[in-house]
Design an enzyme around this catalytic site. Structure first.
Site, short mmCIF file in Angstrom:
data_model
loop_
_atom_site.label_atom_id
_atom_site.label_comp_id
_atom_site.label_asym_id
_atom_site.label_seq_id
_atom_site.Cartn_x
_atom_site.Cartn_y
_atom_site.Cartn_z
N ASP A 25 -0.73 29.23 33.63
CA ASP A 25 -1.58 28.70 32.59
C ASP A 25 -2.51 29.83 32.14
OD1 ASP A 25 -2.61 26.54 31.10
OD2 ASP A 25 -4.14 26.13 32.58
N GLU A 33 5.97 30.20 41.46
CA GLU A 33 4.94 29.32 40.92
C GLU A 33 5.57 28.20 40.09
OE1 GLU A 33 2.15 28.09 40.90
OE2 GLU A 33 0.53 29.43 40.34
N ASP A 34 4.84 27.09 39.99
CA ASP A 34 5.29 26.00 39.13
C ASP A 34 5.03 26.30 37.65
OD1 ASP A 34 2.54 25.88 39.50
OD2 ASP A 34 2.47 23.74 39.93
N LYS A 77 0.55 23.52 45.96
CA LYS A 77 1.71 22.76 46.40
C LYS A 77 2.78 22.74 45.31
CE LYS A 77 -1.64 19.58 48.45
NZ LYS A 77 -2.32 18.31 48.19
N ARG A 99 4.21 14.58 41.47
CA ARG A 99 4.91 15.80 41.88
C ARG A 99 6.39 15.54 42.18
NH1 ARG A 99 1.10 19.82 42.95
NH2 ARG A 99 -0.86 19.16 43.86
P1 IMP Z 1 -4.02 29.26 36.23
O1 IMP Z 1 -2.83 30.01 35.69
O2 IMP Z 1 -4.87 30.06 37.16
O3 IMP Z 1 -4.83 28.67 35.12
O4 IMP Z 1 -3.55 28.05 37.11
C1 IMP Z 1 -2.29 27.53 37.07
C2 IMP Z 1 -2.30 26.23 37.84
O5 IMP Z 1 -2.90 25.20 37.04
C3 IMP Z 1 -0.90 25.76 38.15
O6 IMP Z 1 -0.46 26.25 39.38
C4 IMP Z 1 -1.08 24.25 38.14
O7 IMP Z 1 -1.49 23.80 39.43
C5 IMP Z 1 -2.21 23.99 37.18
N1 IMP Z 1 -1.69 23.57 35.86
C6 IMP Z 1 -1.75 24.27 34.70
N2 IMP Z 1 -1.18 23.59 33.68
C7 IMP Z 1 -0.71 22.44 34.21
C8 IMP Z 1 0.00 21.32 33.65
O8 IMP Z 1 0.34 21.23 32.46
N3 IMP Z 1 0.30 20.32 34.52
C9 IMP Z 1 -0.05 20.36 35.84
N4 IMP Z 1 -0.70 21.39 36.40
C10 IMP Z 1 -1.06 22.43 35.59
MG MG Z 2 -0.89 24.88 41.29
#
Ligand code: IMP
Ligand code: MG
Length: 179
Positions: free
Chosen positions: A103, A99-100, A42, A165
């Site tokens: 990570d 994407e938001d 989301k 959010r």
């Molecule tokens: P990854 O890149 O597969 O580890 O996942 C990324 C997801 O982790 C993002 O879409 C967010 O939903 C969540 N995420 C990673 N870092 C943060 C943060 O600092 N705050 C909130 N959500 C985060």
């Molecule tokens: Mg996410």
């Protein structure tokens, strides 16, 4: 400011200015393409709705919700569970994944593989935030709003246990809320 927020990193005006710049860049790059903005639910929703208003081209939007099994420990399994799939075919289309935050990159790398296998013509990524220090899978991210250090942030789509959010800014949560 919300009582649970320690410090604001990017306020409403700063975000709007940066999103406008990103939209102008996308407008230039996708002039002769068949753009579909694919929003990952989301977290990407707020960024998507702001971004597309700054893209001066015909485009389509679509939504996808995925979850990766258990995070880092499942890297090799290559599994991504689709909670909500796209409505339309992506065959021969130019996809921009919205994407938001990136990570570890695990979720996104799997989404890219999946969309490639469905015959997309091109796939690029635009992420409002990027935490390069946390990367486990090397990803080519074409557009990034801001690079940030490895601290947990909320707001502008980003949540902690599904909260915050709706904050119009990005900020650090107060530390006591993690304990
Ligand atoms: P990854 O890149 O597969 O580890 O996942 C990324 C997801 O982790 C993002 O879409 C967010 O939903 C969540 N995420 C990673 N870092 C943060 C943060 O600092 N705050 C909130 N959500 C985060
Ligand atoms: Mg996410």
């Amino acid at each position: 400011m919300h009582k649970d927020i320690e410090k604001i990193l990017f306020d409403r005006e700063t975000i709007a200015k940066r999103v406008k710049e990103l939209g102008e860049q996308v407008t230039k790059d996708y002039k002769d393409k068949d753009l579909v903005c694919i929003c990952l639910l989301k977290g990407g929703v707020l960024f998507l709705t702001d971004l597309i208003k700054e893209i001066d081209l015909d485009l389509e939007i679509d939504f996808m919700d995925v979850s990766s099994y258990g995070g880092a420990s499942t890297v090799s399994s290559g599994e991504v569970r689709i909670l909500k799939d796209l409505d339309a075919s992506v065959k021969d289309r130019d996809l921009l994944i919205v994407e938001d935050i990136i990570d570890t990159g695990i979720t996104l790398s799997r989404v890219v593989e999946l969309l490639k296998s469905r015959g997309a013509r091109s796939i690029e990524i635009i992420s409002f935030l990027n935490k390069p220090d946390r990367r486990k899978i090397d990803m080519d991210v074409k557009y990034v709003g801001y690079e940030i250090p490895d601290y947990f942030v909320v707001g502008y789509g980003l949540d902690f246990n599904e909260k915050y959010r709706n904050l119009p800014y990005v900020g650090y949560l107060k530390e006591e809320l993690y304990r």
